[in-house]
Motif scaffolding. Structure first.
Motif, PDB file in Angstrom:
ATOM      1  N   SER A  15     -20.111 -27.739  59.054  1.00 39.51           N
ATOM      2  CA  SER A  15     -19.206 -27.055  59.982  1.00 39.51           C
ATOM      3  C   SER A  15     -19.528 -25.572  60.158  1.00 39.51           C
ATOM      4  O   SER A  15     -19.365 -25.028  61.258  1.00 39.51           O
ATOM      5  N   VAL A  18     -10.661 -28.852  65.206  1.00 39.67           N
ATOM      6  CA  VAL A  18     -10.946 -30.065  64.443  1.00 39.67           C
ATOM      7  C   VAL A  18     -10.703 -29.774  62.969  1.00 39.67           C
ATOM      8  O   VAL A  18     -10.937 -28.665  62.494  1.00 39.67           O
ATOM      9  N   SER A  54     -24.043 -31.185  66.089  1.00 38.32           N
ATOM     10  CA  SER A  54     -22.820 -31.979  66.029  1.00 38.32           C
ATOM     11  C   SER A  54     -22.472 -32.239  64.575  1.00 38.32           C
ATOM     12  O   SER A  54     -23.329 -32.146  63.692  1.00 38.32           O
ATOM     13  N   ALA A  91     -17.343 -33.208  66.660  1.00 42.08           N
ATOM     14  CA  ALA A  91     -17.583 -31.976  67.399  1.00 42.08           C
ATOM     15  C   ALA A  91     -19.046 -31.912  67.801  1.00 42.08           C
ATOM     16  O   ALA A  91     -19.929 -32.182  66.984  1.00 42.08           O
ATOM     17  N   PHE A 108     -14.939 -32.073  71.770  1.00 42.33           N
ATOM     18  CA  PHE A 108     -14.265 -32.750  70.665  1.00 42.33           C
ATOM     19  C   PHE A 108     -13.906 -34.160  71.132  1.00 42.33           C
ATOM     20  O   PHE A 108     -13.210 -34.320  72.140  1.00 42.33           O
TER      21      PHE A 108
END
Length: 307
Positions: free
Chosen positions: A236, A224, A131, A139, A148
């Motif tokens: 990410s 996102v 996450s 996320a 999300f």
């Protein structure tokens, strides 16, 4: 080979059919490399090996992954800065002869079809659950679903109106990741939407919508936004790579009979304080004319039902 080649912040440990790339921890090591920790790269995952002069009395040994072999590099799509490249080993210039020796050894171990794209991933992505907090939401990925959950402080009204989202892996066809950084390792122009106002995005591509043109990421419930201190590259990108690996693997353990591609997160009881905050935000959107009376009433009733 059974040898070890140590460079700045990175160590390569050679085996007969692969190289283990370990990244040291420290303030000078990029956070992405620290997050990755180490990676086992089979020689069959490589297409070439390069050796070139580096900066300030160094040489750079770089392994070139085959397209399709590494989900991390596939989803990065050439956007990583040189310092973030997990396939670079920076050595003192006086070790150039040794670096050339290892480059020749790796070249001799490459697969006969090394120049062709790999048919399957050969390098493992980070393992879920994972996450990260983006700018407009959180996320999460448990190996089967991506979810999300929007933040009222950052999410657009379009995302609030759509509600929190869930996406099953077997309903996805791909992942689009745009870096908040300005340029990739080769100095290539960034993707459209990357680095605009310091923002990047992670967008899930649904099978049912893959032929539709993508809209703005800040209005798309399948995306996102990150940057500005939220969900940077080291958070990410591994997340996106893990999702992409699961998508390509097909996740055969998950059924496809009844659940829709996207479902709102309404199967668990929610914090009353969170519900109250969301209703207040909906009231603000309603008073600003961004929600109709019907939309406001329906969404409020939906939130109250979660208590």
């Amino acid at each position: 080979m059974g040898d070890v080649l140590a460079g700045f912040q990175t160590v390569w440990e050679f085996d007969t059919d692969s190289v283990l790339i370990r990244f040291e921890r420290g303030i000078r090591t990029p956070k992405l490399l620290q997050a990755l920790g180490e990676r086992r790269v089979p020689f069959e995952a490589l297409s070439a090996v390069e050796l070139a002069p580096g900066k300030r009395g160094t040489v750079v040994l770089r392994a070139v992954p085959r397209p399709g072999a590494d989900p991390l590099m596939d989803v990065a799509d050439g956007q990583l800065k040189e310092a973030y490249d997990p396939y670079r080993l920076v050595l003192p210039a006086e070790r150039e002869t040794l670096a050339e020796y290892y480059a020749d050894e790796i070249r001799g171990a490459l697969a006969p079809d090394a120049t062709a794209p790999a048919e399957t991933h050969l390098v493992n992505a980070p393992v879920p659950p994972m996450s990260f907090k983006a700018y407009d939401g959180k996320a999460s990925f448990d190996g089967k679903e991506v979810s999300f959950r929007w933040f009222w402080t950052g999410a657009s009204s379009a995302k609030w109106k759509a509600g929190d989202q869930r996406f099953r892996i077997d309903d996805l066809s791909g992942v689009e990741w745009c870096s908040p950084e300005s340029k990739g390792s080769a100095g290539a122009a960034p993707k459209e939407g990357a680095a605009k106002n310091g923002n990047g995005h992670l967008r899930l591509v649904e099978r049912a919508a893959e032929d539709r043109p993508a809209g703005r990421a800040d209005h798309d419930p399948a995306a996102v936004m990150f940057g500005m201190g939220y969900g940077l590259v080291h958070q990410s990108l591994p997340f996106a790579a893990a999702v992409l690996e699961a998508v390509r693997a097909g996740n055969p353990g998950q059924g496809t009979e009844t659940a829709p591609a996207v479902a709102r997160a309404t199967d668990t009881r929610r914090d009353p304080a969170d519900i109250a905050e969301r209703i207040r935000h909906l009231g603000e959107l309603h008073s600003q004319g961004l929600l109709t009376d019907e939309e406001f009433s329906a969404k409020k009733a939906e939130l109250l039902a979660e208590l």
